[in-house]
Design an enzyme around this catalytic site. Structure first.
Site, short mmCIF file in Angstrom:
data_model
loop_
_atom_site.label_atom_id
_atom_site.label_comp_id
_atom_site.label_asym_id
_atom_site.label_seq_id
_atom_site.Cartn_x
_atom_site.Cartn_y
_atom_site.Cartn_z
N SER A 258 93.06 18.43 38.80
CA SER A 258 94.47 18.09 39.02
C SER A 258 94.60 16.72 39.65
CB SER A 258 95.08 19.14 39.97
OG SER A 258 96.27 18.68 40.57
N TYR B 187 96.84 24.44 47.21
CA TYR B 187 96.52 23.97 45.85
C TYR B 187 95.67 22.71 45.91
CZ TYR B 187 97.51 22.68 40.96
OH TYR B 187 97.42 22.34 39.62
P1 NAP Z 1 100.48 28.52 33.99
O1 NAP Z 1 101.39 28.35 32.84
O2 NAP Z 1 101.00 29.07 35.29
O3 NAP Z 1 99.21 29.38 33.52
C1 NAP Z 1 98.27 29.76 34.48
C2 NAP Z 1 97.36 30.78 33.83
O4 NAP Z 1 96.44 31.24 34.82
C3 NAP Z 1 98.11 31.99 33.29
O5 NAP Z 1 97.69 32.23 31.98
C4 NAP Z 1 97.67 33.13 34.21
O6 NAP Z 1 97.47 34.36 33.55
C5 NAP Z 1 96.31 32.65 34.68
N1 NAP Z 1 95.95 33.27 35.95
C6 NAP Z 1 96.52 33.07 37.15
N2 NAP Z 1 95.91 33.84 38.08
C7 NAP Z 1 94.94 34.55 37.43
C8 NAP Z 1 93.97 35.50 37.83
N3 NAP Z 1 93.87 35.90 39.11
N4 NAP Z 1 93.14 36.02 36.90
C9 NAP Z 1 93.23 35.62 35.61
N5 NAP Z 1 94.13 34.71 35.15
C10 NAP Z 1 94.97 34.19 36.07
O7 NAP Z 1 99.83 27.11 34.38
P2 NAP Z 1 99.45 25.83 33.51
O8 NAP Z 1 100.44 24.77 33.78
O9 NAP Z 1 99.13 26.23 32.11
O10 NAP Z 1 98.09 25.39 34.27
C11 NAP Z 1 96.84 25.82 33.84
C12 NAP Z 1 95.82 25.14 34.73
O11 NAP Z 1 96.04 23.73 34.73
C13 NAP Z 1 95.91 25.58 36.19
O12 NAP Z 1 94.61 25.59 36.75
C14 NAP Z 1 96.71 24.44 36.85
O13 NAP Z 1 96.41 24.31 38.23
C15 NAP Z 1 96.19 23.27 36.08
N6 NAP Z 1 97.04 22.09 36.07
C16 NAP Z 1 98.33 22.19 35.63
C17 NAP Z 1 99.09 21.01 35.58
C18 NAP Z 1 100.52 21.00 35.10
O14 NAP Z 1 101.20 19.98 35.32
N7 NAP Z 1 101.02 22.04 34.48
C19 NAP Z 1 98.53 19.79 35.95
C20 NAP Z 1 97.22 19.77 36.43
C21 NAP Z 1 96.49 20.93 36.46
P3 NAP Z 1 98.67 35.30 33.04
O15 NAP Z 1 99.02 34.75 31.71
O16 NAP Z 1 98.06 36.65 32.98
O17 NAP Z 1 99.77 35.16 34.04
C1 GCO Z 2 103.01 19.98 41.98
C2 GCO Z 2 102.54 20.22 40.57
C3 GCO Z 2 101.16 19.61 40.38
C4 GCO Z 2 100.70 19.85 38.98
C5 GCO Z 2 99.36 19.27 38.75
C6 GCO Z 2 99.35 17.78 38.85
O1 GCO Z 2 103.67 20.88 42.54
O2 GCO Z 2 102.73 18.88 42.47
O3 GCO Z 2 102.53 21.59 40.27
O4 GCO Z 2 100.29 20.15 41.30
O5 GCO Z 2 100.61 21.21 38.72
O6 GCO Z 2 98.37 19.86 39.50
O7 GCO Z 2 98.09 17.31 38.42
#
Ligand code: NAP
Ligand code: GCO
Length: 271
Positions: free
Chosen positions: A149, A162
């Site tokens: 992230s 986080y």
């Molecule tokens: P999301 O839509 O909230 O999806 C998160 C996924 O994690 C869901 O499929 C959820 O499963 C699964 N999960 C959560 N807790 C779990 C557990 N205890 N056991 C198994 N599965 C679990 O989030 P996203 O935006 O796609 O993010 C995916 C990853 O990218 C995360 O690690 C997040 O920190 C990272 N990330 C996101 C962003 C962003 O801007 N969106 C940026 C940087 C990094 P369910 O489907 O069963 O709920």
């Molecule tokens: C926040 C966002 C970010 C993104 C991502 C950025 O609240 O700042 O959720 O944390 O999820 O991790 O890289």
């Protein structure tokens, strides 16, 4: 020896596990790895989510298999990996994607919140990696991709758990590199910028007056690309790190962020 660049990205015959792969970023990464030839196993936290995920893959024409377990549960993870190995074969590629976030000012954040986020976003990534490493070692080959992230590098208000977890995940990535590089296992990270998914919906939500959440304008100002990322922006980088083309890349965090980490922002009024 000239590299055949066309086949270097081919994942045919590989088995990939994507945690949290039912929707969002995880689904997009499973889709990409499938399009590159890999067989896809995805994890979700519940059977209900697995069912939703199976429909998503089916709609995309992908024959994925879904496995429900809480990735913080070491016994359940070991059973899931064992089942996948029996049904699809040894896991060649692990994408440690599943994660949660809690957004609260630190003084209002219960310690239990902090611990749960670290448990899911860091400790569970260790648990899943530890479960798949023996199979990779037996094959003397493997790819682990941890989804990091911006918070692996930067802090911001309200995301103490986080940021601590994602910072730790960057170092866990480097540690797996150090400990397993000699077994031809490459462990790298993808560091997405701000991506439009369910997780960031609250940061883009329409306000009562019809405007978007102020965070939306803030992020657009901090992102040189002047847009939110899409899950598709992450697909090519993930296939790259999962492929032979990245066999000599290890312990690296590839930031896919539209330039956020390269810039501390421009003067107000500058495009
Ligand atoms: P999301 O839509 O909230 O999806 C998160 C996924 O994690 C869901 O499929 C959820 O499963 C699964 N999960 C959560 N807790 C779990 C557990 N205890 N056991 C198994 N599965 C679990 O989030 P996203 O935006 O796609 O993010 C995916 C990853 O990218 C995360 O690690 C997040 O920190 C990272 N990330 C996101 C962003 C962003 O801007 N969106 C940026 C940087 C990094 P369910 O489907 O069963 O709920
Ligand atoms: C926040 C966002 C970010 C993104 C991502 C950025 O609240 O700042 O959720 O944390 O999820 O991790 O890289």
């Amino acid at each position: 020896m000239r590299v055949d660049v066309t086949s270097a990205f081919d994942l045919t015959g590989k088995v990939a596990l994507v945690t949290g792969g039912a929707h969002g970023i995880g689904f997009a990464l499973g889709e990409a790895l499938s399009l590159a030839g890999a067989k896809i196993a995805f994890n979700a936290s519940s059977e209900r989510s697995v069912t939703k995920g199976l429909k998503n893959y089916q709609d995309a024409g992908i024959a994925a298999l879904g496995y429900a377990c809480d990735i913080t549960d070491e016994v359940a993870v070991a059973e899931m990996v064992d089942t996948i190995t029996k049904e699809l074969g040894t896991i060649d590629i692990l994408v440690n994607n599943a994660g949660i976030i809690s957004r609260l000012p630190m003084l209002e954040m219960p310690a239990a919140d902090f611990k749960r986020v670290v448990d899911v976003d860091l400790s569970a990534q260790f648990i899943v990696a530890k479960a798949v490493l023996p199979g990779m070692m037996a094959k003397n080959a493997g790819k682990i991709i941890n989804i990091c992230s911006m918070m692996s590098e930067l802090g911001r208000e309200t995301v103490a758990g986080y940021a601590a977890a994602k910072g730790g995940l960057k170092m866990l990535t480097k540690n797996i590199c150090a400990e397993f590089g000699s077994a031809n296992i490459q462990c790298n990270g993808i560091g997405p910028g701000y991506i439009a998914t369910q997780q960031t919906e609250p940061l883009r939500a329409r306000q009562k007056d019809g405007t978007r959440h102020p965070f939306d304008a803030f992020i657009l100002s901090k992102t040189p690309a002047r847009r939110w990322g899409t899950t598709e922006d992450l697909q090519g980088p993930t296939v790259f790190l999962a492929s032979a083309a990245a066999d000599f890349i290890n312990g690296h965090i590839l930031y896919v962020d539209g330039g956020i980490l390269a810039s501390f922002g421009n003067m107000p009024g500058y495009k």
